[in-house]
Write a protein that holds these residues in place. Structure first.
Motif, PDB file in Angstrom:
ATOM      1  N   GLU A  37       0.828  -1.213   0.000  1.00 18.40           N
ATOM      2  CA  GLU A  37       0.000   0.000   0.000  1.00 18.40           C
ATOM      3  C   GLU A  37       0.859   1.258   0.000  1.00 18.40           C
ATOM      4  OE1 GLU A  37      -3.221  -0.136   2.772  1.00 18.40           O
ATOM      5  OE2 GLU A  37      -3.847   1.896   2.289  1.00 18.40           O
ATOM      6  N   ASP A  66       9.736   2.054  10.717  1.00 21.82           N
ATOM      7  CA  ASP A  66       9.984   3.481  10.463  1.00 21.82           C
ATOM      8  C   ASP A  66      10.294   3.661   8.993  1.00 21.82           C
ATOM      9  OD1 ASP A  66       9.698   4.295  13.136  1.00 21.82           O
ATOM     10  OD2 ASP A  66      11.737   3.612  13.562  1.00 21.82           O
ATOM     11  N   LEU A  67       9.923   4.819   8.445  1.00 24.43           N
ATOM     12  CA  LEU A  67      10.330   5.151   7.078  1.00 24.43           C
ATOM     13  C   LEU A  67      10.896   6.560   7.049  1.00 24.43           C
ATOM     14  CD1 LEU A  67       7.259   5.577   4.699  1.00 24.43           C
ATOM     15  CD2 LEU A  67       7.020   5.469   7.143  1.00 24.43           C
ATOM     16  N   VAL A  79       8.909   2.910  -4.550  1.00 25.84           N
ATOM     17  CA  VAL A  79      10.177   3.484  -4.077  1.00 25.84           C
ATOM     18  C   VAL A  79      10.753   2.656  -2.931  1.00 25.84           C
ATOM     19  CG1 VAL A  79      11.218   5.516  -2.975  1.00 25.84           C
ATOM     20  CG2 VAL A  79       9.493   5.822  -4.761  1.00 25.84           C
TER      21      VAL A  79
HETATM   22  O1  LIG Z   1      11.816   2.562   2.168  1.00 30.41           O
HETATM   23  P1  LIG Z   1      10.929   3.349   3.060  1.00 30.41           P
HETATM   24  O2  LIG Z   1      11.649   4.410   3.827  1.00 30.41           O
HETATM   25  O3  LIG Z   1      10.128   2.460   3.967  1.00 30.41           O
HETATM   26  O4  LIG Z   1       9.917   4.152   2.146  1.00 30.41           O
HETATM   27  C1  LIG Z   1       9.319   3.608   1.002  1.00 30.41           C
HETATM   28  C2  LIG Z   1       7.829   3.615   1.128  1.00 30.41           C
HETATM   29  O5  LIG Z   1       7.350   4.957   1.288  1.00 30.41           O
HETATM   30  C3  LIG Z   1       6.277   5.166   0.384  1.00 30.41           C
HETATM   31  O6  LIG Z   1       5.057   4.761   0.900  1.00 30.41           O
HETATM   32  P2  LIG Z   1       4.252   5.567   2.012  1.00 30.41           P
HETATM   33  O7  LIG Z   1       4.512   4.946   3.356  1.00 30.41           O
HETATM   34  O8  LIG Z   1       4.515   7.037   1.890  1.00 30.41           O
HETATM   35  O9  LIG Z   1       2.753   5.202   1.704  1.00 30.41           O
HETATM   36  P3  LIG Z   1       1.739   5.389   0.504  1.00 30.41           P
HETATM   37  O10 LIG Z   1       2.242   4.557  -0.647  1.00 30.41           O
HETATM   38  O11 LIG Z   1       0.502   4.811   1.098  1.00 30.41           O
HETATM   39  O12 LIG Z   1       1.650   6.841   0.157  1.00 30.41           O
HETATM   40  C4  LIG Z   1       6.641   4.279  -0.799  1.00 30.41           C
HETATM   41  O13 LIG Z   1       5.523   4.034  -1.618  1.00 30.41           O
HETATM   42  C5  LIG Z   1       7.193   3.068  -0.136  1.00 30.41           C
HETATM   43  O14 LIG Z   1       6.170   2.133   0.210  1.00 30.41           O
END
Ligand SMILES: O=P(O)(O)OC[C@H]1O[C@H](OP(=O)(O)OP(=O)(O)O)[C@H](O)[C@@H]1O
Ligand SMILES: Nc1ncnc2[nH]cnc12
Length: 178
Positions: free
Chosen positions: A64, A101-102, A128
């Motif tokens: 997601e 954490d992200l 990403v």
């Molecule tokens: O490698 P990381 O630091 O964990 O970041 C990568 C994640 O961040 C973004 O999702 P986000 O959590 O923003 O959610 P979304 O796709 O629901 O907008 C992206 O789509 C990845 O899933």
């Protein structure tokens, strides 16, 4: 230029960086402009699908939310089904949860019950890879029910954030790096 080189050029020409989103200091890589374009979506789907020869993958797992868009396209291209790994509180029947954490916060991911069985080979798809927190949590959820992460495929890797190191020996296919 090779066919895959031409596909990469299409993606690079369509993606955009947005400064200071969702927080000051974050350069956010936005792929909505890639996915909104028919050639962009086709090129992305072709290259992500190439991460998984059909014989080595049983199912696609989409993370997601942006991984749902890409994952569904890849699953269709490979003739496979798709399993959503969702943010907390969205699934009616939860097999397991993982918090992580992200780059700009923290979150919890959940896996539905009854969709992955032991031995299933999964291709995980997202847009990403930044810190790798999201991808590592998704891998742990998949492996926690006995399934196998055949590979993780993303459009964009941000190597400065070292997400690849969080994945251990799991194969990572990143189309581009920034
Ligand atoms: O490698 P990381 O630091 O964990 O970041 C990568 C994640 O961040 C973004 O999702 P986000 O959590 O923003 O959610 P979304 O796709 O629901 O907008 C992206 O789509 C990845 O899933
Ligand atoms: N810089 C970034 N751009 C887009 N998605 C992200 N997910 C985590 N960090 C990101």
């Amino acid at each position: 230029m090779t066919a895959s080189g031409a596909d990469l050029a299409v993606i690079e020409g369509l993606m955009r960086a947005v400064e200071d989103f969702p927080k000051p200091g974050i350069r956010f890589w936005d792929l909505t402009t890639v996915l909104a374009d028919a050639e962009g979506l086709a090129a992305t789907t072709r290259l992500l699908s190439a991460a998984a020869p059909r014989a080595e993958v049983d199912v696609v797992v989409g993370i997601e939310a942006r991984g749902f868009l890409l994952g569904a396209a890849v699953a269709q291209a490979l003739g496979l089904g798709i399993v959503p790994v969702r943010k907390e509180g969205k699934l009616p029947a939860v097999a397991a949860s993982r918090s992580y954490d992200l780059e700009y916060g923290s979150a919890t991911l959940e896996l539905p019950t009854g969709v992955l069985t032991p031995g299933t080979r999964a291709l995980l798809v997202d847009d990403v890879l930044a810190t790798g927190g999201t991808a590592a949590a998704a891998c742990e959820l998949v492996e926690g029910c006995g399934a196998h992460v055949a590979a993780l495929a993303v459009v964009l890797e941000l190597p400065a954030l070292a997400g690849r190191e969080r994945l251990g020996r799991r194969p990572l296919h990143a189309l581009l790096a920034r």
